[in-house]
Scaffold this active site. Structure first.
Site, PDB file in Angstrom:
ATOM      1  N   ALA A  84     -12.382 -43.479  12.492  1.00 43.56           N
ATOM      2  CA  ALA A  84     -13.465 -42.703  13.118  1.00 43.56           C
ATOM      3  C   ALA A  84     -13.265 -42.670  14.628  1.00 43.56           C
ATOM      4  CB  ALA A  84     -14.828 -43.308  12.785  1.00 43.56           C
ATOM      5  N   GLU A 117      -9.123 -42.228   0.642  1.00 42.35           N
ATOM      6  CA  GLU A 117     -10.121 -41.383  -0.007  1.00 42.35           C
ATOM      7  C   GLU A 117     -10.942 -40.708   1.077  1.00 42.35           C
ATOM      8  OE1 GLU A 117     -10.098 -44.760  -0.990  1.00 42.35           O
ATOM      9  OE2 GLU A 117      -8.847 -44.350  -2.744  1.00 42.35           O
ATOM     10  N   ASN A 122     -15.706 -33.358   3.648  1.00 36.88           N
ATOM     11  CA  ASN A 122     -15.236 -33.741   4.992  1.00 36.88           C
ATOM     12  C   ASN A 122     -13.996 -32.919   5.395  1.00 36.88           C
ATOM     13  OD1 ASN A 122     -14.647 -34.971   7.402  1.00 36.88           O
ATOM     14  ND2 ASN A 122     -14.876 -37.069   6.629  1.00 36.88           N
ATOM     15  N   TYR A 129      -5.616 -35.031   7.948  1.00 39.63           N
ATOM     16  CA  TYR A 129      -4.625 -35.646   7.051  1.00 39.63           C
ATOM     17  C   TYR A 129      -3.562 -34.627   6.637  1.00 39.63           C
ATOM     18  CZ  TYR A 129      -8.376 -39.100   6.875  1.00 39.63           C
ATOM     19  OH  TYR A 129      -9.343 -39.995   7.223  1.00 39.63           O
TER      20      TYR A 129
HETATM   21  C1  LIG Z   1     -12.242 -36.948  11.249  1.00 37.95           C
HETATM   22  C2  LIG Z   1     -12.206 -37.599  12.646  1.00 37.95           C
HETATM   23  C3  LIG Z   1     -11.787 -39.058  12.460  1.00 37.95           C
HETATM   24  C4  LIG Z   1     -11.174 -36.867  13.506  1.00 37.95           C
HETATM   25  O1  LIG Z   1     -11.063 -37.557  14.729  1.00 37.95           O
HETATM   26  P1  LIG Z   1     -10.548 -36.855  16.087  1.00 37.95           P
HETATM   27  O2  LIG Z   1     -10.129 -37.941  17.016  1.00 37.95           O
HETATM   28  O3  LIG Z   1     -11.555 -35.906  16.568  1.00 37.95           O
HETATM   29  O4  LIG Z   1      -9.280 -36.054  15.535  1.00 37.95           O
HETATM   30  P2  LIG Z   1      -8.056 -35.504  16.397  1.00 37.95           P
HETATM   31  O5  LIG Z   1      -8.538 -35.022  17.717  1.00 37.95           O
HETATM   32  O6  LIG Z   1      -6.971 -36.516  16.376  1.00 37.95           O
HETATM   33  O7  LIG Z   1      -7.663 -34.244  15.503  1.00 37.95           O
HETATM   34  C5  LIG Z   1      -6.352 -34.063  14.997  1.00 37.95           C
HETATM   35  C6  LIG Z   1      -6.351 -32.827  14.119  1.00 37.95           C
HETATM   36  O8  LIG Z   1      -7.230 -32.995  13.002  1.00 37.95           O
HETATM   37  C7  LIG Z   1      -7.855 -31.737  12.693  1.00 37.95           C
HETATM   38  N1  LIG Z   1      -9.288 -31.811  12.988  1.00 37.95           N
HETATM   39  C8  LIG Z   1      -9.954 -32.821  13.588  1.00 37.95           C
HETATM   40  N2  LIG Z   1     -11.273 -32.535  13.654  1.00 37.95           N
HETATM   41  C9  LIG Z   1     -11.432 -31.319  13.096  1.00 37.95           C
HETATM   42  C10 LIG Z   1     -12.558 -30.487  12.871  1.00 37.95           C
HETATM   43  N3  LIG Z   1     -13.797 -30.849  13.254  1.00 37.95           N
HETATM   44  N4  LIG Z   1     -12.374 -29.301  12.247  1.00 37.95           N
HETATM   45  C11 LIG Z   1     -11.149 -28.925  11.848  1.00 37.95           C
HETATM   46  N5  LIG Z   1     -10.018 -29.669  12.051  1.00 37.95           N
HETATM   47  C12 LIG Z   1     -10.175 -30.851  12.653  1.00 37.95           C
HETATM   48  C13 LIG Z   1      -7.192 -30.721  13.602  1.00 37.95           C
HETATM   49  O9  LIG Z   1      -6.017 -30.270  12.945  1.00 37.95           O
HETATM   50  C14 LIG Z   1      -6.853 -31.579  14.803  1.00 37.95           C
HETATM   51  O10 LIG Z   1      -5.829 -31.031  15.600  1.00 37.95           O
HETATM   52  P3  LIG Z   1      -6.222 -30.018  16.811  1.00 37.95           P
HETATM   53  O11 LIG Z   1      -7.363 -30.622  17.562  1.00 37.95           O
HETATM   54  O12 LIG Z   1      -4.945 -29.956  17.592  1.00 37.95           O
HETATM   55  O13 LIG Z   1      -6.603 -28.732  16.129  1.00 37.95           O
HETATM   56  C15 LIG Z   1     -13.577 -37.498  13.361  1.00 37.95           C
HETATM   57  O14 LIG Z   1     -14.084 -36.180  13.219  1.00 37.95           O
HETATM   58  C16 LIG Z   1     -14.608 -38.477  12.860  1.00 37.95           C
HETATM   59  O15 LIG Z   1     -14.709 -39.598  13.351  1.00 37.95           O
HETATM   60  N6  LIG Z   1     -15.421 -38.066  11.858  1.00 37.95           N
HETATM   61  C17 LIG Z   1     -16.447 -38.936  11.288  1.00 37.95           C
HETATM   62  C18 LIG Z   1     -15.821 -40.087  10.527  1.00 37.95           C
HETATM   63  C19 LIG Z   1     -14.930 -39.592   9.404  1.00 37.95           C
HETATM   64  O16 LIG Z   1     -15.257 -38.634   8.703  1.00 37.95           O
HETATM   65  N7  LIG Z   1     -13.796 -40.298   9.210  1.00 37.95           N
HETATM   66  C20 LIG Z   1     -12.848 -39.991   8.162  1.00 37.95           C
HETATM   67  C21 LIG Z   1     -13.184 -40.775   6.937  1.00 37.95           C
HETATM   68  S1  LIG Z   1     -12.080 -40.367   5.579  1.00 37.95           S
END
Ligand SMILES: CC(C)(COP(=O)(O)OP(=O)(O)OC[C@H]1O[C@@H](n2cnc3c(N)ncnc32)[C@H](O)[C@@H]1OP(=O)(O)O)[C@@H](O)C(=O)NCCC(=O)NCCS
Length: 174
Positions: A84, A117, A122, A129
């Site tokens: 996260a 998972e 999401n 991924y």
């Molecule tokens: C999912 C999560 C971990 C992504 O974290 P993040 O640091 O913002 O992700 P990144 O900046 O490294 O993103 C890398 C790539 O992932 C994809 N991505 C990340 N967030 C996205 C979004 N909201 N919508 C679409 N694609 C997304 C994109 O391909 C992105 O690349 P880009 O920014 O160059 O387009 C974050 O949204 C989060 O903490 N969500 C809540 C917790 C969660 O759901 N964790 C996963 C549990 S399985």
């Protein structure tokens, strides 16, 4: 004025093992990120004490804790349990940097599979991924406490070359 190239955390990853001093920041990110937040200080401390568990944090260049990841390394598999990013640091590449760190760890330890998972709803996490080469391999019906399905995703390595082998999805995600 000369333009400097944009730098993302994946270019300059500031990633370290989680320490006890990081627990409060990690719990705050966890609470802001998951509706069914139930992680406690004790949970994290116990997790840090497990020999097969790895907890890493990513920091901003200013030293703020931006994201964390929890994984288990058991036999020739790595299971990502949680990742996260603090809402104010999302879309800056921190989760990608932590996942790259995980993949590098997996290669170093000659791991065969990285598994995780993710909630069916999401899309953000699934998109992340997929950019790394994960495929959707199965559904765990009602996996989460609120009854939502979990989608099993997997990254596979070639045992000889240690490179990622792209796999087709085995399920269709509606
Ligand atoms: C999912 C999560 C971990 C992504 O974290 P993040 O640091 O913002 O992700 P990144 O900046 O490294 O993103 C890398 C790539 O992932 C994809 N991505 C990340 N967030 C996205 C979004 N909201 N919508 C679409 N694609 C997304 C994109 O391909 C992105 O690349 P880009 O920014 O160059 O387009 C974050 O949204 C989060 O903490 N969500 C809540 C917790 C969660 O759901 N964790 C996963 C549990 S399985």
């Amino acid at each position: 004025m000369e333009m400097l190239p944009e730098r993302s955390p994946s270019d300059v990853p500031n990633i370290a093992a989680m320490r006890s001093e990081d627990i409060a920041d990690v719990l705050a990110i966890d609470a802001a990120s998951f509706q069914s937040h139930r992680t406690t200080t004790d949970n994290l401390q116990e997790e840090m004490d497990r020999p097969w568990s790895h907890l890493w944090v990513a920091r901003t260049p200013q030293g703020q804790l931006a994201a964390f990841i929890v994984l288990w390394h058991v036999a020739d598999e790595v299971h990502v349990l949680n990742v996260a990013t603090d809402p104010s640091f999302r879309r800056h590449g921190y989760a990608r940097a932590l996942m790259h760190h995980t993949i590098a760890f997996a290669k170093k330890h000659e791991v065969r599979l990285v598994l995780l998972e993710v909630r069916r709803s999401n899309g953000a996490a699934m998109a992340l991924y997929r950019t790394l080469g994960f495929s959707a391999m199965g559904v765990r019906r009602g996996y989460y406490s609120d009854g939502e399905d979990g989608i099993e995703m997997m990254l596979t390595f070639d045992p000889k070359t240690k490179e990622i082998v792209p796999q087709p999805d085995e399920i269709t995600i509606a």
